[in-house]
Design a protein around this motif. Structure first.
Motif, PDB file in Angstrom:
ATOM      1  N   TYR A 204      17.451  41.909  11.033  1.00 15.76           N
ATOM      2  CA  TYR A 204      17.896  40.744  11.879  1.00 15.76           C
ATOM      3  C   TYR A 204      16.770  40.675  12.864  1.00 15.76           C
ATOM      4  CZ  TYR A 204      22.616  41.919   9.940  1.00 15.76           C
ATOM      5  OH  TYR A 204      23.704  42.252   9.212  1.00 15.76           O
ATOM      6  N   GLN A 205      16.178  39.616  12.781  1.00 19.64           N
ATOM      7  CA  GLN A 205      15.132  39.031  13.606  1.00 19.64           C
ATOM      8  C   GLN A 205      15.186  38.004  14.602  1.00 19.64           C
ATOM      9  OE1 GLN A 205      11.435  37.062  12.008  1.00 19.64           O
ATOM     10  NE2 GLN A 205      10.548  39.092  12.027  1.00 19.64           N
ATOM     11  N   LEU A 206      15.115  37.989  15.769  1.00 19.76           N
ATOM     12  CA  LEU A 206      15.303  37.196  16.843  1.00 19.76           C
ATOM     13  C   LEU A 206      13.752  36.651  17.199  1.00 19.76           C
ATOM     14  CD1 LEU A 206      17.977  38.479  17.033  1.00 19.76           C
ATOM     15  CD2 LEU A 206      18.216  37.738  19.466  1.00 19.76           C
ATOM     16  N   LYS A 207      13.437  35.306  17.245  1.00 24.10           N
ATOM     17  CA  LYS A 207      12.330  34.763  18.034  1.00 24.10           C
ATOM     18  C   LYS A 207      12.592  33.659  19.023  1.00 24.10           C
ATOM     19  CE  LYS A 207       9.354  35.260  13.947  1.00 24.10           C
ATOM     20  NZ  LYS A 207       8.342  34.565  12.701  1.00 24.10           N
ATOM     21  N   ILE A 208      11.857  34.231  20.317  1.00 25.74           N
ATOM     22  CA  ILE A 208      12.134  33.408  21.181  1.00 25.74           C
ATOM     23  C   ILE A 208      11.043  32.764  22.074  1.00 25.74           C
ATOM     24  CG2 ILE A 208      13.650  33.128  23.371  1.00 25.74           C
ATOM     25  CD1 ILE A 208      14.162  36.028  21.682  1.00 25.74           C
ATOM     26  N   ALA A 209      10.687  31.269  21.805  1.00 26.88           N
ATOM     27  CA  ALA A 209       9.448  31.055  22.592  1.00 26.88           C
ATOM     28  C   ALA A 209       9.673  30.497  23.880  1.00 26.88           C
ATOM     29  CB  ALA A 209       8.995  29.929  21.312  1.00 26.88           C
ATOM     30  N   PRO A 210       8.608  30.719  24.628  1.00 25.63           N
ATOM     31  CA  PRO A 210       9.088  30.268  25.974  1.00 25.63           C
ATOM     32  C   PRO A 210       8.709  28.913  25.792  1.00 25.63           C
ATOM     33  CG  PRO A 210       6.606  31.289  25.673  1.00 25.63           C
ATOM     34  CD  PRO A 210       7.646  31.652  24.372  1.00 25.63           C
ATOM     35  N   GLN A 211       9.014  28.024  27.023  1.00 27.67           N
ATOM     36  CA  GLN A 211       9.043  26.864  26.961  1.00 27.67           C
ATOM     37  C   GLN A 211       7.799  26.161  26.754  1.00 27.67           C
ATOM     38  OE1 GLN A 211      10.373  25.013  30.744  1.00 27.67           O
ATOM     39  NE2 GLN A 211      10.896  23.006  30.005  1.00 27.67           N
ATOM     40  N   GLU A 212       6.589  26.807  27.224  1.00 24.50           N
ATOM     41  CA  GLU A 212       5.300  26.124  26.856  1.00 24.50           C
ATOM     42  C   GLU A 212       4.836  26.145  25.607  1.00 24.50           C
ATOM     43  OE1 GLU A 212       4.395  30.081  28.659  1.00 24.50           O
ATOM     44  OE2 GLU A 212       5.780  28.462  28.984  1.00 24.50           O
ATOM     45  N   TYR A 213       5.947  26.830  24.576  1.00 25.99           N
ATOM     46  CA  TYR A 213       5.429  26.859  23.370  1.00 25.99           C
ATOM     47  C   TYR A 213       6.969  26.341  22.465  1.00 25.99           C
ATOM     48  CZ  TYR A 213       1.504  29.564  23.493  1.00 25.99           C
ATOM     49  OH  TYR A 213       0.141  30.219  23.826  1.00 25.99           O
ATOM     50  N   SER A 214       7.516  25.546  23.020  1.00 19.49           N
ATOM     51  CA  SER A 214       8.621  24.882  22.529  1.00 19.49           C
ATOM     52  C   SER A 214       9.926  25.201  23.160  1.00 19.49           C
ATOM     53  CB  SER A 214       8.847  24.623  20.848  1.00 19.49           C
ATOM     54  OG  SER A 214       9.284  25.845  20.446  1.00 19.49           O
ATOM     55  N   ASN A 216      12.183  26.898  21.616  1.00 15.26           N
ATOM     56  CA  ASN A 216      12.881  27.164  20.561  1.00 15.26           C
ATOM     57  C   ASN A 216      13.140  28.746  20.246  1.00 15.26           C
ATOM     58  OD1 ASN A 216      13.370  24.487  19.140  1.00 15.26           O
ATOM     59  ND2 ASN A 216      11.333  24.592  18.675  1.00 15.26           N
ATOM     60  N   ALA A 217      14.501  28.853  19.654  1.00 12.61           N
ATOM     61  CA  ALA A 217      14.655  30.356  19.484  1.00 12.61           C
ATOM     62  C   ALA A 217      15.596  30.413  18.260  1.00 12.61           C
ATOM     63  CB  ALA A 217      15.620  30.854  20.506  1.00 12.61           C
ATOM     64  N   GLU A 218      15.458  31.398  17.461  1.00 19.03           N
ATOM     65  CA  GLU A 218      16.181  31.248  16.039  1.00 19.03           C
ATOM     66  C   GLU A 218      16.603  32.645  15.635  1.00 19.03           C
ATOM     67  OE1 GLU A 218      13.667  29.020  13.375  1.00 19.03           O
ATOM     68  OE2 GLU A 218      12.756  30.974  12.659  1.00 19.03           O
ATOM     69  N   LEU A 219      17.746  32.740  14.908  1.00 23.36           N
ATOM     70  CA  LEU A 219      17.884  34.137  14.466  1.00 23.36           C
ATOM     71  C   LEU A 219      17.603  34.117  12.730  1.00 23.36           C
ATOM     72  CD1 LEU A 219      19.388  36.926  13.958  1.00 23.36           C
ATOM     73  CD2 LEU A 219      21.654  35.441  13.799  1.00 23.36           C
ATOM     74  N   SER A 220      16.935  34.882  12.346  1.00 20.89           N
ATOM     75  CA  SER A 220      16.751  35.142  10.748  1.00 20.89           C
ATOM     76  C   SER A 220      17.371  36.598  10.146  1.00 20.89           C
ATOM     77  CB  SER A 220      15.179  35.027  10.471  1.00 20.89           C
ATOM     78  OG  SER A 220      14.582  33.790  10.961  1.00 20.89           O
ATOM     79  N   VAL A 221      17.995  36.251   9.113  1.00 21.16           N
ATOM     80  CA  VAL A 221      18.253  37.397   8.419  1.00 21.16           C
ATOM     81  C   VAL A 221      17.656  37.660   7.256  1.00 21.16           C
ATOM     82  CG1 VAL A 221      20.279  38.585   7.346  1.00 21.16           C
ATOM     83  CG2 VAL A 221      20.720  37.182   9.346  1.00 21.16           C
ATOM     84  N   LEU A 222      17.065  39.005   7.001  1.00 21.66           N
ATOM     85  CA  LEU A 222      16.145  39.180   5.846  1.00 21.66           C
ATOM     86  C   LEU A 222      16.835  40.452   5.011  1.00 21.66           C
ATOM     87  CD1 LEU A 222      14.233  38.668   8.264  1.00 21.66           C
ATOM     88  CD2 LEU A 222      12.228  38.792   7.070  1.00 21.66           C
ATOM     89  N   ARG A 223      16.632  40.108   3.616  1.00 21.16           N
ATOM     90  CA  ARG A 223      17.217  41.136   2.683  1.00 21.16           C
ATOM     91  C   ARG A 223      15.655  41.678   1.894  1.00 21.16           C
ATOM     92  NH1 ARG A 223      20.312  45.474   1.104  1.00 21.16           N
ATOM     93  NH2 ARG A 223      20.870  45.335  -0.927  1.00 21.16           N
TER      94      ARG A 223
END
Length: 246
Positions: A204-214, A216-223
């Motif tokens: 389970y991977q979360l990527k959270i970009a600061p405002q100066e890089y958009s 955006n935040a998203e959750l990805s599930v990898l198998r």
């Protein structure tokens, strides 16, 4: 001249007493129609996710995603006026007014001026409720979370003690969520990344970009290293160590 052990110990304890406690900075964002904006407050309530963008000259956008059968419905959005705060006895109330057709509707945002990130005891500021006309939306609160956000299908919570992190979900369809310990954080210029791996091959991977890089935040599930699912966050808060601390 050598210091006596008792004096050395006393100096060490004095240094610990003077050490400033860790403070945090909490930032919140809302994604409305694909546009990520700073959020003044947002709320994961039983029947809806509610968010208010940061006011500009008292004007903001109020967004409400009602919870359907296992997922959020498309949002209802309203241009809203945010009034002056009314503080007292540990509480702060912000009056809200907006138009619904020809009618003017009133409500308020209720927060705490005690349980907030100005106090090192709390990593998250307590958003108590949104009152929208006669509807009361009491908000989920996790005071020591490093991250909390809502996707279209679930609420995600991350705790981070500085060494390892823990991941948990609360699914909107009522099914049991996931709980994974031993996660790791990577702090990059363009994103904060959390990864949590299970013994059966899921990540389970979360990527959270600061405002100066958009922002955006998203959750990805990898198998087995392959992405099988990605969910953008519609609203989230992240709490990171305050800058400029010793």
């Amino acid at each position: 001249m050598k210091l006596k052990p008792v004096l050395t110990l006393g100096l060490a304890l004095s240094g610990l007493a003077l050490a400033a406690p860790q403070r945090y900075e909490m930032q919140s964002y809302v994604n409305i129609g694909g546009k990520v904006q700073p959020a003044f407050a947002w709320c994961d309530a039983r029947d809806a996710v509610v968010a208010l963008t940061t006011p500009q000259s008292g004007q903001a956008t109020l967004a409400v995603w009602e919870k359907g059968r296992g997922h959020l419905l498309p949002p209802n959005t309203f241009p809203a006026t945010v009034g002056d705060p009314d503080p007292g006895a540990g509480q702060i109330y912000y009056p809200l007014t907006w138009k619904n057709g020809a009618a003017t509707v009133k409500g308020f945002l209720h927060t705490s001026n005690i349980e907030n990130v100005q106090d090192p005891a709390y990593r998250m500021t307590h958003i108590n409720e949104f009152r929208l006309s006669d509807l009361e939306h009491s908000c989920r609160y996790v005071p020591q979370a490093a991250f909390m956000g809502a996707t279209n299908k679930r609420t995600v919570i991350v705790w981070d003690n500085g060494k390892t992190a823990t991941y948990a979900t609360r699914n909107f369809d009522g099914t049991p969520g996931v709980y994974v310990t031993g996660g790791q954080k990577r702090q990059q210029a363009e994103a904060t990344v959390y990864e949590f791996k299970t013994e059966d091959g899921y990540t389970y991977q979360l990527k959270i970009a600061p405002q100066e890089y958009s922002g955006n935040a998203e959750l990805s599930v990898l198998r087995q290293g392959q992405v099988i699912q990605t969910e953008p966050f519609l609203a989230y808060s992240i709490s990171l160590p305050a800058k400029g601390q010793p």
